[in-house]
Design an enzyme around this catalytic site. Structure first.
Site, short mmCIF file in Angstrom:
data_model
loop_
_atom_site.label_atom_id
_atom_site.label_comp_id
_atom_site.label_asym_id
_atom_site.label_seq_id
_atom_site.Cartn_x
_atom_site.Cartn_y
_atom_site.Cartn_z
N TYR A 56 0.91 -1.25 -0.14
CA TYR A 56 -0.02 -0.01 0.05
C TYR A 56 0.86 1.41 0.01
O TYR A 56 0.67 2.47 -0.69
CB TYR A 56 -0.91 -0.04 1.35
N HIS A 109 -14.80 1.42 -0.86
CA HIS A 109 -13.54 0.45 -0.38
C HIS A 109 -12.41 1.33 0.48
O HIS A 109 -11.36 0.80 0.54
CB HIS A 109 -13.21 -0.17 -1.48
N CYS A 120 -6.76 2.17 18.56
CA CYS A 120 -7.67 3.07 19.23
C CYS A 120 -8.88 3.17 18.32
O CYS A 120 -9.80 3.78 18.36
CB CYS A 120 -7.12 4.30 19.54
N SER A 177 -15.19 -4.21 -13.82
CA SER A 177 -15.25 -5.64 -14.20
C SER A 177 -16.74 -6.12 -13.70
O SER A 177 -16.90 -7.33 -14.15
CB SER A 177 -14.13 -6.16 -14.04
N LEU A 202 -14.60 -0.22 -20.96
CA LEU A 202 -13.89 -0.44 -22.27
C LEU A 202 -14.09 -1.66 -22.92
O LEU A 202 -14.04 -2.04 -24.35
CB LEU A 202 -12.16 -0.64 -21.66
C1 LIG Z 1 -13.31 -11.52 -6.02
C2 LIG Z 1 -14.68 -11.55 -5.48
C3 LIG Z 1 -15.58 -12.87 -5.97
N1 LIG Z 1 -14.80 -11.54 -4.07
C4 LIG Z 1 -15.66 -10.79 -3.43
O1 LIG Z 1 -16.73 -10.03 -3.97
C5 LIG Z 1 -15.75 -10.67 -2.04
C6 LIG Z 1 -16.55 -11.87 -1.35
C7 LIG Z 1 -17.87 -11.86 -1.88
C8 LIG Z 1 -18.78 -11.38 -1.21
N2 LIG Z 1 -20.29 -11.46 -1.72
C9 LIG Z 1 -20.03 -12.38 -2.71
C10 LIG Z 1 -20.85 -12.69 -3.46
C11 LIG Z 1 -20.47 -13.63 -4.34
C12 LIG Z 1 -19.13 -13.82 -4.46
C13 LIG Z 1 -18.08 -13.24 -3.72
C14 LIG Z 1 -18.60 -12.59 -2.75
N3 LIG Z 1 -16.32 -9.38 -1.20
C15 LIG Z 1 -15.59 -8.80 -0.34
O2 LIG Z 1 -14.95 -9.30 0.36
C16 LIG Z 1 -16.33 -7.45 0.11
C17 LIG Z 1 -15.40 -6.44 0.10
C18 LIG Z 1 -14.54 -6.43 -1.30
C19 LIG Z 1 -13.91 -5.27 -1.22
C20 LIG Z 1 -12.34 -5.49 -1.36
N4 LIG Z 1 -11.19 -4.27 -1.57
C21 LIG Z 1 -11.13 -3.73 -2.87
N5 LIG Z 1 -10.40 -2.49 -2.97
C22 LIG Z 1 -9.85 -1.95 -1.61
C23 LIG Z 1 -8.56 -2.34 -1.51
C24 LIG Z 1 -7.52 -2.17 -2.54
O3 LIG Z 1 -7.85 -1.46 -3.43
O4 LIG Z 1 -6.41 -2.75 -2.50
S1 LIG Z 1 -11.76 -4.61 -4.27
C25 LIG Z 1 -10.78 -3.67 -5.56
O5 LIG Z 1 -11.00 -4.87 -6.72
C26 LIG Z 1 -12.03 -4.31 -7.42
C27 LIG Z 1 -11.39 -4.35 -8.77
O6 LIG Z 1 -12.52 -4.22 -9.76
P1 LIG Z 1 -12.56 -2.92 -10.80
O7 LIG Z 1 -12.45 -1.69 -9.93
O8 LIG Z 1 -13.77 -3.36 -11.62
O9 LIG Z 1 -11.15 -3.05 -11.26
P2 LIG Z 1 -10.84 -4.53 -12.36
O10 LIG Z 1 -9.41 -4.28 -12.98
O11 LIG Z 1 -11.46 -5.72 -12.17
O12 LIG Z 1 -11.59 -3.99 -13.74
C28 LIG Z 1 -11.26 -2.81 -14.40
C29 LIG Z 1 -12.56 -2.65 -15.55
O13 LIG Z 1 -12.19 -1.39 -16.27
C30 LIG Z 1 -12.23 -1.33 -17.51
N6 LIG Z 1 -11.25 -0.65 -18.31
C31 LIG Z 1 -10.05 -0.79 -18.18
N7 LIG Z 1 -9.42 0.76 -18.89
C32 LIG Z 1 -10.62 1.10 -19.18
C33 LIG Z 1 -10.53 2.58 -19.72
N8 LIG Z 1 -9.47 3.29 -20.07
N9 LIG Z 1 -12.01 3.06 -19.86
C34 LIG Z 1 -13.09 2.56 -19.51
N10 LIG Z 1 -12.68 1.14 -18.79
C35 LIG Z 1 -11.62 0.66 -18.60
C36 LIG Z 1 -11.93 -2.96 -17.81
O14 LIG Z 1 -12.34 -3.38 -19.07
C37 LIG Z 1 -12.33 -3.65 -16.58
O15 LIG Z 1 -14.03 -4.00 -17.09
C38 LIG Z 1 -12.74 -3.24 -6.94
O16 LIG Z 1 -13.70 -3.20 -6.13
C39 LIG Z 1 -11.45 -2.38 -5.96
O17 LIG Z 1 -11.78 -1.66 -4.91
N11 LIG Z 1 -16.92 -7.45 1.58
C40 LIG Z 1 -17.71 -8.20 1.78
O18 LIG Z 1 -18.49 -9.11 1.30
O19 LIG Z 1 -17.98 -8.06 3.19
C41 LIG Z 1 -19.27 -8.81 3.68
C42 LIG Z 1 -20.55 -8.09 3.43
C43 LIG Z 1 -20.70 -7.05 2.52
C44 LIG Z 1 -22.00 -6.33 2.33
C45 LIG Z 1 -22.99 -6.90 2.99
C46 LIG Z 1 -22.62 -7.95 3.82
C47 LIG Z 1 -21.66 -8.48 4.05
#
Ligand SMILES: CC(C)NC(=O)[C@H](Cc1c[nH]c2ccccc12)NC(=O)[C@H](CCCC/N=C(/NCCC(=O)O)S[C@H]1O[C@H](COP(=O)(O)OP(=O)(O)OC[C@H]2O[C@@H](n3cnc4c(N)ncnc43)[C@H](O)[C@@H]2O)[C@@H](O)[C@H]1O)NC(=O)OCc1ccccc1
Length: 228
Positions: A56, A109, A120, A177, A202
């Site tokens: 980080y 997030h 604390c 995504s 994208l």
């Molecule tokens: C992997 C996944 C299956 N796992 C989860 O989802 C888990 C578990 C889960 C919960 N519920 C579920 C249901 C089903 C399955 C799994 C789960 N979720 C959790 O643990 C969450 C917590 C998840 C948060 C984790 N922390 C992040 N970030 C902070 C830290 C850090 O940044 O280091 S997640 C992090 O990854 C994710 C990345 O995704 P994107 O931002 O979409 O990025 P990505 O690279 O994937 O995609 C980029 C996109 O942009 C496009 N793109 C690229 N360039 C461009 C461009 N130029 N222009 C336009 N578009 C573009 C691409 O085409 C692509 O589509 C973001 O959320 C980001 O914040 N907490 C939780 O569920 O708590 C309990 C709860 C919650 C609610 C109610 C009750 C209980």
């Protein structure tokens, strides 16, 4: 947009890609270099805090060198001019929306700007590399972690987000995504509420099938075209 009064905009890493900030998935994505479970879970932090804090510190240093792009600027303009309710819900920990001038922004997030004391519970401005274990300004303990939501942790302000989704006439998803929940589930909530849904990305995402309309292309082009 005639009949649209309240808007919720969800953004992900794709909105910051053109600013030079790595996305997570896809070529060269963060998760290619670091296994999620090694750097973005409470278990990882307990197991090897140095690895997590260095990860980080690196991301924070990288973010500070970057500038907002045309997508951030267009959303800031919309935020300034939109008479109805508008909420930008970002999954990003960078502050490029705010640096572009947007005000109605919610970091579900967390943010790279703050540190969180595990002794604390105080949040404080992140002053320097956490790997050096700076003391908590509130209690002096050397137990700071990044103020971000790790996998398995509850995202921030979920009530406020669901409240805004309830009141929204339009839900727009930009640069995500659709792989991470609960954010990836918002389009389904919106659809069930009869809200209009638009995706600007994208490439097709895991949630594309749920949107009324998907426009493909770089956010730096699609977002100004949508706003103006
Ligand atoms: C992997 C996944 C299956 N796992 C989860 O989802 C888990 C578990 C889960 C919960 N519920 C579920 C249901 C089903 C399955 C799994 C789960 N979720 C959790 O643990 C969450 C917590 C998840 C948060 C984790 N922390 C992040 N970030 C902070 C830290 C850090 O940044 O280091 S997640 C992090 O990854 C994710 C990345 O995704 P994107 O931002 O979409 O990025 P990505 O690279 O994937 O995609 C980029 C996109 O942009 C496009 N793109 C690229 N360039 C461009 C461009 N130029 N222009 C336009 N578009 C573009 C691409 O085409 C692509 O589509 C973001 O959320 C980001 O914040 N907490 C939780 O569920 O708590 C309990 C709860 C919650 C609610 C109610 C009750 C209980």
């Amino acid at each position: 947009m005639a009949d649209i009064r309240n808007i919720v905009i969800l953004t992900g890493a794709g909105v910051s890609a053109e600013s030079g900030i790595d996305t997570f998935r896809g070529g060269g994505g963060l998760w290619e270099k670091h296994r999620v479970e090694d750097v973005a879970t409470p278990e990882a932090f307990a197991r090897d805090p140095d690895l997590v804090l260095r990860f980080y510190d690196m991301r924070r240093a990288a973010i500070q060198e970057k500038e907002p792009n045309r997508a951030h600027a267009a959303l800031a303009r919309l935020d300034a001019e939109w008479p109805g309710d508008l909420l930008i819900v970002t999954q990003n920990v960078d502050d490029l929306h705010e640096r572009a001038g947007a005000r109605r922004v919610l970091h579900m997030h967390g943010t790279h700007l703050n540190a969180w004391c595990t002794a604390c519970d105080a949040r404080s401005r992140w002053t320097g590399p956490l790997i050096d274990r700076p003391p908590c300004p509130a209690c002096g303990a050397r137990a700071l972690r990044p103020d971000v939501v790790w996998f398995g942790e509850m995202p921030y302000e979920m009530e406020r987000i669901y409240g805004a989704l309830q009141a929204a006439d339009l839900f727009v998803s930009i640069g995500t995504s659709g792989a991470v929940y609960p954010a990836a589930g918002f389009v389904r909530e919106a659809r069930e509420l009869g809200t209009q849904t638009l995706e600007l990305n994208l490439e097709r995402s895991q949630g594309s099938a749920w949107f009324d309309e998907t426009r493909l292309g770089p956010a730096g082009e699609l977002v100004p075209a949508w706003v103006d």
